[in-house]
Write a protein that holds these residues in place. Structure first.
Motif, PDB file in Angstrom:
ATOM      1  N   MET A 261       0.796  -1.237   0.000  1.00 31.55           N
ATOM      2  CA  MET A 261       0.000   0.000   0.000  1.00 31.55           C
ATOM      3  C   MET A 261       0.823   1.279   0.000  1.00 31.55           C
ATOM      4  SD  MET A 261       0.595   1.033   3.028  1.00 31.55           S
ATOM      5  CE  MET A 261       1.793   0.348   4.031  1.00 31.55           C
TER       6      MET A 261
ATOM      7  N   SER B 152       1.974   2.944  -2.398  1.00 31.74           N
ATOM      8  CA  SER B 152       1.526   3.884  -3.432  1.00 31.74           C
ATOM      9  C   SER B 152       0.315   4.674  -2.949  1.00 31.74           C
ATOM     10  CB  SER B 152       1.181   3.142  -4.728  1.00 31.74           C
ATOM     11  OG  SER B 152       2.349   2.598  -5.297  1.00 31.74           O
ATOM     12  N   ALA B 153      -0.560   4.024  -2.192  1.00 27.45           N
ATOM     13  CA  ALA B 153      -1.707   4.749  -1.633  1.00 27.45           C
ATOM     14  C   ALA B 153      -1.225   5.805  -0.640  1.00 27.45           C
ATOM     15  CB  ALA B 153      -2.663   3.773  -0.956  1.00 27.45           C
TER      16      ALA B 153
ATOM     17  N   GLN C  67      -4.647  -3.401  -4.213  1.00 24.58           N
ATOM     18  CA  GLN C  67      -3.357  -3.780  -4.812  1.00 24.58           C
ATOM     19  C   GLN C  67      -3.310  -3.663  -6.342  1.00 24.58           C
ATOM     20  OE1 GLN C  67      -3.636  -4.018  -1.857  1.00 24.58           O
ATOM     21  NE2 GLN C  67      -2.555  -5.663  -0.828  1.00 24.58           N
TER      22      GLN C  67
ATOM     23  N   ASN D 243      -2.195  -0.176  -6.558  1.00 27.27           N
ATOM     24  CA  ASN D 243      -0.943   0.163  -5.845  1.00 27.27           C
ATOM     25  C   ASN D 243       0.280  -0.565  -6.401  1.00 27.27           C
ATOM     26  OD1 ASN D 243      -2.545   1.658  -4.093  1.00 27.27           O
ATOM     27  ND2 ASN D 243      -2.683   0.017  -2.577  1.00 27.27           N
TER      28      ASN D 243
ATOM     29  N   GLY E 264       1.842   3.373  -9.668  1.00 27.71           N
ATOM     30  CA  GLY E 264       0.760   3.216  -8.682  1.00 27.71           C
ATOM     31  C   GLY E 264       0.361   4.524  -8.029  1.00 27.71           C
TER      32      GLY E 264
ATOM     33  N   ALA F 154      -3.339   6.221  -8.064  1.00 27.09           N
ATOM     34  CA  ALA F 154      -4.069   6.613  -6.845  1.00 27.09           C
ATOM     35  C   ALA F 154      -4.518   8.065  -6.966  1.00 27.09           C
ATOM     36  CB  ALA F 154      -3.176   6.419  -5.620  1.00 27.09           C
TER      37      ALA F 154
ATOM     38  N   SER G 289      -8.756   3.722   0.142  1.00 27.90           N
ATOM     39  CA  SER G 289      -7.685   2.733  -0.038  1.00 27.90           C
ATOM     40  C   SER G 289      -7.844   1.672   1.035  1.00 27.90           C
ATOM     41  CB  SER G 289      -6.323   3.425   0.110  1.00 27.90           C
ATOM     42  OG  SER G 289      -5.393   2.543   0.683  1.00 27.90           O
TER      43      SER G 289
ATOM     44  N   SER H 191       6.790   5.844  -4.684  1.00 28.02           N
ATOM     45  CA  SER H 191       6.471   5.001  -3.524  1.00 28.02           C
ATOM     46  C   SER H 191       7.456   3.854  -3.333  1.00 28.02           C
ATOM     47  CB  SER H 191       5.068   4.408  -3.673  1.00 28.02           C
ATOM     48  OG  SER H 191       5.050   3.437  -4.719  1.00 28.02           O
TER      49      SER H 191
ATOM     50  N   GLN I 111       6.950   1.016  -4.568  1.00 32.75           N
ATOM     51  CA  GLN I 111       6.157  -0.228  -4.568  1.00 32.75           C
ATOM     52  C   GLN I 111       6.385  -0.998  -5.865  1.00 32.75           C
ATOM     53  OE1 GLN I 111       2.272   0.100  -3.010  1.00 32.75           O
ATOM     54  NE2 GLN I 111       1.717  -1.977  -3.561  1.00 32.75           N
TER      55      GLN I 111
END
Ligand code: SF4
Length: 931
Positions: A134, A136-137, A292, A295, A300, A304, A326, A710, A712
């Protein structure tokens, strides 16, 4: 026993549970049921949560500290860890050490680890596996809101008139929240649900509109929606002007994006795009749930923000039934964000700004505050591989399975000079590379708090003593910190004391400037020098730890679930309804989003796009869920889902074995043909690992490409090739799960805590084959499905050599060495069987053999049938388990349907199927449609 109120340790829904002791029940008699008073689940549990009571045995547990595989004392182990970390820091600096932690930790564990690394060791090198689900969120929230805030709550899904689920198979990954949505839609049929997912999943079953989008193209869809809102005059101009900045640039970036263009980029029909846009435009009460699928992408964060943009543009943020939402994967991913468990966060939602570093440094009285963010997960393991990090402590996670390019992670661990792993489980793909293994207390044995996806903090409470020498993670970190010379600041007596400090830090010099604030739960004791109070502890007569009042240990013990921020008046369901955000201007930010395709495109050598994710009844690397036979009976082996047209073209057969590969690695899995998969796409689960299968780790294939903001990884779009696995033989071994085949239990029965099971490490399948193997738990036995390319001529003798037990061997072998059958019987009981055939469909039915392991003694007819390889009379077969709660199999369901059960409700009345957690209802519907 009065039921203990606690929280499920699996997904981010954070369901409350009641645990009670029931004499004579399974696993020492602990039963688990949903807590009707917990606001996340109101008494519901999914199949995984409901089976937690069956996971409490000591099977596979790590019970003592070990150095180089040899049991040692806690003192020696902790001194070794502290001394080696100190030595590396002295010789190479603080950035040569790292912690890799986990969303499985409790907030108190997380807090102490973060404080040690960022305040005392002086490095930012602590990152969490929540990076993978998560982050990226988190970055999207911070860009838009100035803070990592989930504005809404679960109730919003029930209040909304339109719920959009993007990149989320919530029916399987967040089942209880999904069932709340199902119930809400049933109560208000006018509610609309849109599912955006390349696959048709169990979640799509609820959808009025399923958009099977081209993998990775979500930003096009939401950018197009923003433009559509502008063209339709549906923008909330007053809200934008008062509360949002950047909307001009955001709108300009999308203003030429027409529905036909969106349809082309996203692979959707224009009519479907238009219908989605119409629903969103006309429905003020809209919640967009993203997970996911958004993200886990190299873009990602942009995705978001593309979602948040349309909510800001319509003023639908933090209102009842209207918000972006999220939803996190792990039970305490959110708690990790709160304490600063991500390498780019400092603590308590403060960042590595000069003010943040100064403030946290003063609060902790920290001598060595880290001055900059540390390495994010993928970069961290790259640094380990390159020799830049020389001492690593991994807590409660399994990066050798879960990180992208997992084979390179294994190589990095092998080369790292000093690896510590603290875990509940004795043997994981990661811990086999550890120099020091520390036994951690498990769920049911530890106390603390977790925060779920709606910011709700709940208590996890112990109801069992830790077995052997297991200890909570916070205690281990505390002890290592003391041995590293920081004892004045690490003298915690228990989780309540840690939580008070964590809560106080959240409120320290906050004055409403930061979203994360628990200070309403405690009162800081006034002190002359800042907030430090000299306090006597057992460690030191002048032990410097901030002291707080207002929350006693008893208050902490009885803490009710509460959503942060917490003021003296209580928790907060929603944020931002007043249009004030945590940016310097107080306005939210819309961002211009330039959509990007996935980092790697398919090519001639790798023509398929591989998506990865969870399945309904397993959790992470299966250490707990695979202990429960009925949870493994839904899907028992690693699989790769493929469209039947693709399967036919490549020569793959449903149920046969396939090899999936690219330049990073390969995996072996069972073929699962499904029309719900797009042509050209594959799906494989994340759960199987080296303890349960040979070559089943899907993340060995995933490229280590990450979102630039992020960090991610892109787990959802990996180009791969797939081909049939050319097995020359197939077979299986079954062994009694009484543990006698595996050798002596590591604890004598008398030493075990009352009501707990034996430790029975099962036979590793790779002892039999270098090809395919998968370990499956049955009711009374373990089964190893095996297959290989080379026929192992010495296989029977190998098998016999492994079994140190006396007993009667019955064997049958044909002269062409194409068939072996063997059974080991002791005092009339079946201890083991093995079967080997050239063709898979010549192997006998497993359910028949499984039933023989439940007998006290075999009859002569049954012995004879063993060598014949078929039962002497028909044995009822319930089939693959569909309803895990009540163990209802596919064959029984089909029979009930054939006999007249024409609805899900009828199947519930007839067989109880689908009448508990509801996770299997989409499958029940499909069975009904098939007949
Ligand atoms: S939905 Fe299931 S796995 Fe998730 S917290 Fe609830 S019971 Fe646990």
């Amino acid at each position: 026993m009065t039921p203990i109120r606690t929280t499920c340790p699996y997904c981010g829904v954070g369901c409350g549970m009641l645990v009670s002791r029931e004499e004579g029940g399974i696993s020492g008699g602990y039963s688990v049921r949903g807590d009707p008073e917990h606001p996340a689940n109101f008494g519901r549990l999914c199949s995984k949560g409901a089976a937690l009571g069956e996971t409490l045995s000591l099977e596979g547990r790590l019970l003592h500290p070990e150095i180089d595989g040899v049991q040692t004392s806690w003192d020696v182990a902790l001194d070794t860890v502290a001394q080696r970390f100190r030595q590396v820091i002295e010789e190479h600096g603080p950035d040569a050490v790292a912690f890799y932690v986990s969303g499985q930790l409790l907030s108190e564990d997380y807090y102490v680890a973060n404080k040690l690394m960022k305040g005392f060791i002086g490095s930012g090198n602590i990152d969490t596996n929540s990076r993978l689900c998560m982050s990226s969120a988190v970055a999207g929230h911070k860009r838009a809101f100035g803070s990592d805030t989930v504005p809404g709550c679960y109730e919003d899904l029930e209040l909304a008139d339109l719920v959009v689920l993007v990149g989320s198979n919530a029916a399987w990954t967040h089942p209880v929240v999904f069932q709340r949505l199902v119930a809400a839609k049933k109560a208000r049929p006018a509610m609309r649900v849109v599912v955006i997912d390349p696959r048709r999943t169990a979640t799509s079953d609820l959808a009025d509109l399923h958009l099977a989008i081209k993998p990775g193209m979500d930003a096009w869809l939401f950018n197009g929606l923003l433009n559509h809102l502008a063209r339709e005059g549906a923008l909330a101009w007053r809200y934008l002007e008062a509360h949002v900045e950047g909307f001009g640039a955001a709108l300009e970036a999308v203003n030429s994006l027409s529905i036909p263009q969106v349809a082309e980029h996203s692979g959707l029909a224009q009519a479907d795009v238009a219908e989605f846009y119409r629903l969103f435009t006309q429905t003020a009460k809209t919640v967009t749930v993203f997970s996911q699928g958004i993200n886990q992408s190299s873009s990602g964060v942009d995705k978001a923000n593309a979602i948040i943009n349309v909510h800001l543009a319509t003023g639908r943020v933090g209102l009842p039934g209207a918000s972006p939402f999220s939803i996190t994967g792990q039970p305490n991913a959110m708690g990790g964000r709160e304490v600063g468990g991500l390498a780019n966060q400092l603590a308590a939602h403060m960042d590595f700004t000069p003010e943040g570093i100064d403030r946290v440094g003063r609060f902790w009285s920290a001598p060595n505050m880290a001055q900059q963010p540390g390495l994010k997960a993928v970069d961290l393991f790259q640094a380990i591989g390159e020799g830049r990090i020389k001492a690593l402590w991994i807590m409660a996670t399994n990066p050798a399975v879960s990180l992208p390019e997992a084979d390179r992670v294994v190589a990095a661990l092998r080369n790292c000079p000093f690896v510590v792993v603290s875990d509940v489980v004795a043997r994981t793909d990661t811990s086999v590379h550890a120099h020091v293994r520390l036994p951690a207390a498990a769920w049911g044995e530890k106390d603390g708090t977790v925060t779920n996806s709606e910011r709700r903090i709940s208590r996890q409470r112990a109801f069992l003593p830790p077995p052997g020498e297991a200890q909570p993670d916070w205690w281990m970190v505390n002890e290592v910190a003391r041995r590293m010379g920081y004892g004045e600041h690490f003298g915690y007596a228990g989780p309540a004391e840690i939580f008070r400090e964590h809560a106080a830090l959240s409120g320290f010099e906050n004055e409403g400037t930061r979203d994360f604030d628990l200070s309403g739960m405690i009162t800081v004791v006034p002190a002359q020098a800042g907030i430090q109070v000299v306090r006597q502890t057992s460690i030191s007569p002048t032990h410097w730890i901030p002291a707080f009042a207002g929350m006693t240990d008893q208050d902490y013990d009885s803490l009710s679930p509460v959503q942060w921020p917490v003021t003296p008046q209580g928790g907060t369901s929603r944020l931002f309804a007043d249009g004030r955000f945590f940016t310097p201007s107080g306005r939210a930010r819309m961002l211009p989003i330039a959509p990007r395709p996935p980092a790697h495109a398919p090519d001639a050598a790798h023509p398929f796009i591989l998506n990865t994710g969870r399945i309904r009844d397993q959790w992470h690397t299966m250490t707990r869920t695979a202990k429960v036979a009925r949870l493994l009976a839904h899907i028992d082996q690693p699989f790769v889902e493929i469209h039947p047209q693709d399967a036919r073209r490549i020569g793959l057969k449903d149920g046969a074995l396939a090899r999936v590969k690219n330049d990073n690695g390969e995996m072996l899995a069972r073929v699962l043909e499904s029309r719900e998969q797009q042509i050209g796409s594959l799906f494989a689960p994340i759960h199987w690992n080296g303890q349960f299968t040979g070559q089943g780790r899907v993340d060995a294939l995933v490229h280590a490409v990450t979102d630039p903001i992020s960090g991610q990884p892109e787990f959802k779009q990996t180009p791969v090739a797939i081909e049939p696995y050319p097995a020359a033989w197939y077979g299986f071994v079954m062994e009694s799960s009484a543990g006698i085949l595996a050798g002596k239990p590591t604890l004598a029965a008398g030493e075990l805590p009352k009501g707990r099971g034996f430790i029975t490490p099962a036979l590793p399948g790779h002892a039999f084959t270098s090809g395919y193997w998968a370990r499956v738990r049955g009711k009374a036995c373990w089964r190893h499905e095996i297959a290989g390319i080379e026929v192992p001529a010495d296989w029977p003798s190998r098998m016999r050599g492994m079994l140190k037990l006396s007993g009667d061997w019955m064997e049958m072998k044909d002269s062409g060495a194409t068939r072996y059958r063997g059974a080991l019987i002791q005092d009339g009981r079946l201890l083991a069987v093995y079967f080997l055939e050239r063709e898979a469909d010549r192997l006998p039915p497993r359910h028949w053999l499984e039933s023989l392991f439940e007998r006290d003694a075999l009859s002569d007819a049954e012995r004879g049938a063993l060598l014949l390889g078929r039962p002497s009379q028909a044995v009822p077969d319930s089939g693959r388990i569909v309803c895990a709660c009540f163990g209802v199999g596919e064959n029984d369901l089909n029979q009930a349907i054939a006999e007249g059960a024409a609805s899900v409700e009828a199947l519930g009345i007839e067989l109880k199927a689908g009448s508990n957690c509801g996770s299997c209802i989409p499958e029940l519907k499909r069975l009904l449609q098939r007949q």
